[in-house]
Write a protein that holds these residues in place. Structure first.
Motif, PDB file in Angstrom:
ATOM      1  N   UNK A  34      34.616  53.385  52.611  1.00 29.50           N
ATOM      2  CA  UNK A  34      33.941  54.064  53.719  1.00 29.50           C
ATOM      3  C   UNK A  34      33.905  55.578  53.556  1.00 29.50           C
ATOM      4  N   UNK A  35      34.309  56.076  52.399  1.00 26.03           N
ATOM      5  CA  UNK A  35      34.326  57.515  52.159  1.00 26.03           C
ATOM      6  C   UNK A  35      32.948  57.974  51.703  1.00 26.03           C
ATOM      7  N   UNK A  36      32.283  58.824  52.471  1.00 25.63           N
ATOM      8  CA  UNK A  36      30.954  59.299  52.059  1.00 25.63           C
ATOM      9  C   UNK A  36      31.006  60.019  50.717  1.00 25.63           C
ATOM     10  N   UNK A  37      30.076  59.671  49.849  1.00 32.38           N
ATOM     11  CA  UNK A  37      29.967  60.330  48.554  1.00 32.38           C
ATOM     12  C   UNK A  37      30.870  59.780  47.468  1.00 32.38           C
ATOM     13  N   UNK A  38      31.740  58.823  47.804  1.00 33.09           N
ATOM     14  CA  UNK A  38      32.645  58.270  46.790  1.00 33.09           C
ATOM     15  C   UNK A  38      31.867  57.393  45.826  1.00 33.09           C
ATOM     16  N   UNK A  39      32.112  57.568  44.548  1.00 28.50           N
ATOM     17  CA  UNK A  39      31.456  56.779  43.505  1.00 28.50           C
ATOM     18  C   UNK A  39      32.455  55.781  42.932  1.00 28.50           C
ATOM     19  N   UNK A  40      32.075  54.513  42.934  1.00 30.94           N
ATOM     20  CA  UNK A  40      32.944  53.449  42.423  1.00 30.94           C
ATOM     21  C   UNK A  40      33.230  53.659  40.941  1.00 30.94           C
ATOM     22  N   UNK A  41      34.446  53.318  40.534  1.00 28.62           N
ATOM     23  CA  UNK A  41      34.874  53.469  39.144  1.00 28.62           C
ATOM     24  C   UNK A  41      35.219  52.107  38.566  1.00 28.62           C
ATOM     25  N   UNK A  42      35.226  52.037  37.260  1.00 32.73           N
ATOM     26  CA  UNK A  42      35.602  50.812  36.553  1.00 32.73           C
ATOM     27  C   UNK A  42      36.383  51.205  35.317  1.00 32.73           C
ATOM     28  N   UNK A  81      30.912  53.540  37.863  1.00 37.11           N
ATOM     29  CA  UNK A  81      30.146  52.300  37.760  1.00 37.11           C
ATOM     30  C   UNK A  81      28.732  52.532  38.281  1.00 37.11           C
ATOM     31  N   UNK A  82      27.761  51.934  37.609  1.00 35.07           N
ATOM     32  CA  UNK A  82      26.390  51.973  38.102  1.00 35.07           C
ATOM     33  C   UNK A  82      26.290  51.046  39.313  1.00 35.07           C
ATOM     34  N   UNK A  83      25.771  51.554  40.424  1.00 35.31           N
ATOM     35  CA  UNK A  83      25.725  50.719  41.628  1.00 35.31           C
ATOM     36  C   UNK A  83      24.713  49.580  41.500  1.00 35.31           C
ATOM     37  N   UNK A  84      25.073  48.430  42.106  1.00 39.24           N
ATOM     38  CA  UNK A  84      24.178  47.277  42.137  1.00 39.24           C
ATOM     39  C   UNK A  84      23.316  47.267  43.389  1.00 39.24           C
ATOM     40  N   UNK A  85      23.698  48.058  44.354  1.00 39.38           N
ATOM     41  CA  UNK A  85      23.001  48.059  45.631  1.00 39.38           C
ATOM     42  C   UNK A  85      22.334  49.409  45.853  1.00 39.38           C
ATOM     43  N   UNK A  86      21.311  49.448  46.682  1.00 40.84           N
ATOM     44  CA  UNK A  86      20.669  50.735  46.971  1.00 40.84           C
ATOM     45  C   UNK A  86      21.606  51.621  47.793  1.00 40.84           C
ATOM     46  N   UNK A  87      21.384  52.908  47.695  1.00 39.97           N
ATOM     47  CA  UNK A  87      22.194  53.868  48.439  1.00 39.97           C
ATOM     48  C   UNK A  87      22.017  53.631  49.938  1.00 39.97           C
ATOM     49  N   UNK A  88      23.134  53.599  50.637  1.00 42.98           N
ATOM     50  CA  UNK A  88      23.092  53.355  52.082  1.00 42.98           C
ATOM     51  C   UNK A  88      22.908  54.646  52.867  1.00 42.98           C
ATOM     52  N   UNK A  89      22.738  55.736  52.180  1.00 39.90           N
ATOM     53  CA  UNK A  89      22.507  57.005  52.854  1.00 39.90           C
ATOM     54  C   UNK A  89      23.690  57.946  52.836  1.00 39.90           C
ATOM     55  N   UNK A  90      24.886  57.427  52.581  1.00 39.39           N
ATOM     56  CA  UNK A  90      26.065  58.297  52.573  1.00 39.39           C
ATOM     57  C   UNK A  90      26.535  58.628  51.166  1.00 39.39           C
ATOM     58  N   UNK A  91      25.868  58.091  50.141  1.00 41.38           N
ATOM     59  CA  UNK A  91      26.217  58.393  48.756  1.00 41.38           C
ATOM     60  C   UNK A  91      27.358  57.570  48.199  1.00 41.38           C
ATOM     61  N   UNK A  92      27.891  56.637  48.972  1.00 41.61           N
ATOM     62  CA  UNK A  92      28.994  55.797  48.524  1.00 41.61           C
ATOM     63  C   UNK A  92      28.423  54.623  47.728  1.00 41.61           C
TER      64      UNK A  92
END
Length: 133
Positions: A34-42, A81-92
């Motif tokens: 739920x952190x805005x702008x956080x990018x998932x890592x792998x 990680x490259x996101x599988x879902x479209x951006x929800x507006x908060x950059x997470x």
């Protein structure tokens, strides 16, 4: 006769440590869902295992007990990680379903390595003590 734990356990001791590190990365992703702008890592398991094996082949040693222990470990294995879902507006870019699935798969693989190591240790114990228990 000396026992070489590296030969006895093979790559499974390194795999166990890498699986632990991957669980930490996945936990960070879940914690920051739920952190805005956080990018998932792998964590790239294969690259981490290759790096661990190469470090094992050429260990860095201290020449004096007063010297600091410096790890030459490079954190190149952890990547965004490259996101599988479209951006929800908060950059997470955290997808909770993907994170939970990855966490479960990692836990299964961790348990597999742990069971392998336990059976190896049990076999070594039997060989040392000469008992069949």
């Amino acid at each position: 006769m000396a026992i070489s734990f590296d030969k006895a356990f093979g790559m499974h001791q390194q795999a166990l440590l890498i699986r632990d590190r991957r669980a930490q990365v996945l936990s960070e992703n879940i914690a920051n869902a739920d952190t805005p702008g956080y990018k998932a890592k792998e964590l790239d398991f294969q690259q981490a295992l290759n790096n661990a094996q190469s470090r094992q082949a050429r260990p860095v040693s201290r020449t004096h007990e007063g010297h600091f222990h410096i790890s030459t470990e490079v954190r190149q294995e952890v990547k965004f990680r490259n996101p599988d879902q479209p951006d929800t507006g908060d950059g997470n870019s955290v997808d909770m379903h993907r994170e939970r699935n990855a966490m479960m798969q990692n836990a299964i693989e961790y348990q597999t390595s742990l069971q392998f190591l336990n059976s190896r240790i049990s076999g070594l114990k039997k060989a040392i003590t000469g008992t069949g228990q």
